[in-house]
Scaffold this motif. Structure first.
Motif, PDB file in Angstrom:
ATOM      1  N   PRO A  84       3.267   0.261  -9.220  1.00  0.00           N
ATOM      2  CA  PRO A  84       3.519  -0.385  -7.736  1.00  0.00           C
ATOM      3  C   PRO A  84       3.758   0.851  -6.850  1.00  0.00           C
TER       4      PRO A  84
ATOM      5  N   ARG B 155      -3.002   4.414  -5.075  1.00  0.00           N
ATOM      6  CA  ARG B 155      -4.252   4.157  -5.607  1.00  0.00           C
ATOM      7  C   ARG B 155      -5.448   4.104  -4.751  1.00  0.00           C
TER       8      ARG B 155
ATOM      9  N   ALA C  23      -7.206  -4.324  -3.420  1.00  0.00           N
ATOM     10  CA  ALA C  23      -6.430  -3.317  -4.445  1.00  0.00           C
ATOM     11  C   ALA C  23      -5.295  -2.587  -3.835  1.00  0.00           C
ATOM     12  N   GLY C  24      -4.874  -2.717  -2.620  1.00  0.00           N
ATOM     13  CA  GLY C  24      -3.522  -2.082  -2.097  1.00  0.00           C
ATOM     14  C   GLY C  24      -3.926  -0.567  -2.091  1.00  0.00           C
TER      15      GLY C  24
ATOM     16  N   MET D 233       0.702  -1.276  -0.159  1.00  0.00           N
ATOM     17  CA  MET D 233      -0.053  -0.012   0.162  1.00  0.00           C
ATOM     18  C   MET D 233       0.735   1.331   0.119  1.00  0.00           C
TER      19      MET D 233
ATOM     20  N   ILE E 131      -6.608  -2.972  -9.134  1.00  0.00           N
ATOM     21  CA  ILE E 131      -6.030  -4.178  -8.899  1.00  0.00           C
ATOM     22  C   ILE E 131      -5.041  -4.146  -9.870  1.00  0.00           C
TER      23      ILE E 131
ATOM     24  N   ARG F  22      -2.010  -1.783  -9.527  1.00  0.00           N
ATOM     25  CA  ARG F  22      -1.348  -2.111  -8.291  1.00  0.00           C
ATOM     26  C   ARG F  22      -0.061  -3.042  -8.804  1.00  0.00           C
ATOM     27  N   ASP F  23      -0.270  -3.649  -9.835  1.00  0.00           N
ATOM     28  CA  ASP F  23       0.861  -4.347 -10.288  1.00  0.00           C
ATOM     29  C   ASP F  23       1.552  -3.650 -11.437  1.00  0.00           C
TER      30      ASP F  23
END
Length: 255
Positions: free
Chosen positions: A160, A164, A196-197, A1, A153, A156-157
């Protein structure tokens, strides 16, 4: 996060930039962005895909309301969209890359990724990948958000190192007639925040009293809100939100 940078909490955030058709500044236009920068506001923009896979700064799925030319934005190439004048102004639809170059880190930029699925499900990831490519190497404060948790999501990748968040609301049927009831019921409880971080939500201002929003804030989430349209609405929203997204008036910078 990744925490939401403090820059997003200091100055009010201009919804679709500081747009005003009376002053030839259409929403999400370069003119509106320049005006927001000049007043030191944060900027919220929307991003849609072009046919050739570029991230375009534009709110609607159809071009008609904002350009007078009917048809989906996703069925036009970026060069054609850039040459298509926005109604009320003399500039075309900008790419995200062009907006990033214009902002150049001077104010925080809040980027809303428009849902490409139709029912807030999994997307093909093309728009998210285009956004990530444009943001690579950008040194300014930029945060990403979407109503669609699957987009967040994916980001997120892909991104990073960027904060978000989820755009959230009460999902009333009147505002979301095409969204299935089960999807609306699920999303209003914001179940995907942790997956989703996310580090923030941008929630519907009139629904800030929702228990789930208070729960997230108590757990450390930052709460932004949309869309505040008067000083009176702002005073109410700031009781429960860390910052506002506004339009239709000039929000004061907090002391």
């Amino acid at each position: 996060m990744i925490p939401l940078p403090d820059a997003f909490l200091r100055a009010p955030i201009a919804h679709r930039a500081l747009h005003d058709l009376g002053d030839a500044r259409p929403e999400n236009s370069r003119a509106a962005i320049r005006a927001a920068i000049a007043r030191g506001y944060g900027i919220e923009i929307d991003v849609q895909p072009s046919r050739d896979g570029r991230a375009m700064v534009f709110h609607d799925y159809d071009l008609g309301r904002l350009t007078g030319r009917r048809g989906p934005i996703a069925q036009q190439d970026a060069d054609a969209l850039g040459a298509l004048a926005l109604k009320g102004g003399d500039e075309g639809i900008p790419t995200l890359a062009e907006v990033l170059a214009l902002v150049a880190g001077r104010v925080p930029l809040l980027i809303e990724v428009k849902d490409q699925h139709g029912q807030m499900g999994r997307t093909d990831g093309r728009l998210e990948a285009a956004i990530a490519a444009d943001l690579a190497g950008y040194a300014g404060d930029a945060a990403l958000m979407s109503f669609n948790p699957h987009s967040v999501i994916a980001l997120r990748d892909l991104c990073p190192d960027r904060a978000r968040g989820l755009v959230t609301c009460a999902y009333p049927l009147a505002d979301w007639p095409l969204l299935r009831r089960d999807v609306r019921r699920r999303l209003r409880e914001i179940p995907d925040y942790e997956t989703a971080g996310a580090s923030f939500v941008s929630h519907q201002a009139s629904d800030l009293g929702r228990a789930r929003v208070a729960e997230l804030r108590a757990g450390g989430a930052r709460v932004l809100c949309w869309t505040v349209r008067s000083e009176a609405e702002e005073r109410v929203a700031r009781r429960r939100a860390d910052n506002i997204t506004f339009e239709g008036y000039l929000a004061a910078h907090p002391a």
